[in-house]
Design an enzyme around this catalytic site. Structure first.
Site, PDB file in Angstrom:
ATOM      1  N   GLY A  22       0.804  -1.230   0.000  1.00 12.17           N
ATOM      2  CA  GLY A  22       0.000   0.000   0.000  1.00 12.17           C
ATOM      3  C   GLY A  22       0.831   1.271   0.000  1.00 12.17           C
ATOM      4  O   GLY A  22       0.653   2.150  -0.854  1.00 12.17           O
ATOM      5  N   TYR A  61       8.590  -6.489  16.203  1.00 10.60           N
ATOM      6  CA  TYR A  61       8.381  -5.436  15.217  1.00 10.60           C
ATOM      7  C   TYR A  61       8.867  -4.093  15.756  1.00 10.60           C
ATOM      8  O   TYR A  61       9.558  -3.344  15.059  1.00 10.60           O
ATOM      9  CB  TYR A  61       6.896  -5.369  14.862  1.00 10.60           C
ATOM     10  CG  TYR A  61       6.535  -4.391  13.770  1.00 10.60           C
ATOM     11  CD1 TYR A  61       6.781  -4.697  12.437  1.00 10.60           C
ATOM     12  CD2 TYR A  61       5.942  -3.170  14.066  1.00 10.60           C
ATOM     13  CE1 TYR A  61       6.438  -3.802  11.426  1.00 10.60           C
ATOM     14  CE2 TYR A  61       5.606  -2.271  13.073  1.00 10.60           C
ATOM     15  CZ  TYR A  61       5.853  -2.585  11.751  1.00 10.60           C
ATOM     16  OH  TYR A  61       5.527  -1.700  10.757  1.00 10.60           O
TER      17      TYR A  61
END
Length: 240
Positions: free
Chosen positions: A13, A148
């Site tokens: 995206g 993360y």
């Protein structure tokens, strides 16, 4: 002279939105992707009207072979926008070594290796730019996203350190730290969970990929010629 930029993760995206934004500005594009062949073909079709040079490169950046393949297919280069990323949601105690290694490889080792190998080419220009798309969690950390958060924090440390080393060589490097962006990375969450997320954000909604892409484009332009070593937050006021 033609200006070339490498956009990694161009099939995602934010990567796609960044590629379109840069094509509008006349950049010629190396478009990296891994598995999403359909998305990259669609992107190539969308970029065709801009009449810029488009060079798709398939490479798995979680492997040494993929990293080398990407590096070896880059020739003239003036800028890098590293957007590639993978997410993992779960308790740290349940995170496997394979996941830890893959997260480190894609988010830290790959950009460091790619940038190190391409720096001599970037330094040939009077000015060059690098942008790493990091995350709000690299700034503040998130429960259930420990791995993360860690690798995204490492990206920010890398940007701050390298900026001091290469500024005199005409290379600027900055990071963008998005908050919650309306991309496939949030697909794992239900509509109810996504609404709870929106309710936490002062602006009251998710970011659009275009809003991150416009910041990437700014940092890759001469309009940001006195900005280096910085982290620009694009998070709707979620973390300040």
């Amino acid at each position: 002279m033609k200006k070339f930029v490498l956009v990694t993760g161009a099939s995602g995206g934010i990567g796609k939105a960044t590629a379109i934004e840069l094509a509008k500005k006349g950049w010629n594009l190396y478009l990296h992707y891994n598995r999403n062949t359909v998305a990259i073909k669609q992107l190539l079709n969308e970029l065709e009207p801009y009449n810029v040079e488009l060079i798709p490169i398939q490479a798995d950046l979680s492997t040494d072979e993929g990293i080398e393949k990407l590096i070896n297919n880059i020739f003239h280069i003036h800028a890098i926008c590293y957007v590639s990323g993978i997410s993992y949601y779960g308790l740290f105690i349940d995170t496997t070594d394979d996941i830890l290694e893959k997260m480190w490889k894609v988010h830290v080792f790959a950009p460091m290796k790619i940038i190190k190998e391409l720096l001599p080419k970037l330094m040939r220009n009077s000015s060059s730019q690098i942008v790493l798309v990091s995350s709000i969690w690299g700034q503040t950390g998130a429960s259930c996203e420990v791995a993360y958060s860690t690798v995204k924090g490492a990206q920010l440390a890398f940007v701050k350190a390298l900026s001091k080393e290469v500024a005199r060589n005409g290379v600027r490097i900055n990071a963008v730290a998005p908050g919650a962006v309306d991309t496939n990375m949030l697909a794992m969450f239900s509509k109810e969970e996504q609404q709870e997320l929106k309710d936490e954000i002062p602006i009251g909604r998710l970011a659009c990929p275009d809003e991150v892409a416009s910041v990437n484009s700014f940092l890759l332009s001469e309009k940001s010629s006195y900005i280096t070593g910085q982290v620009l937050s694009v998070n709707g006021g979620w973390y300040t």
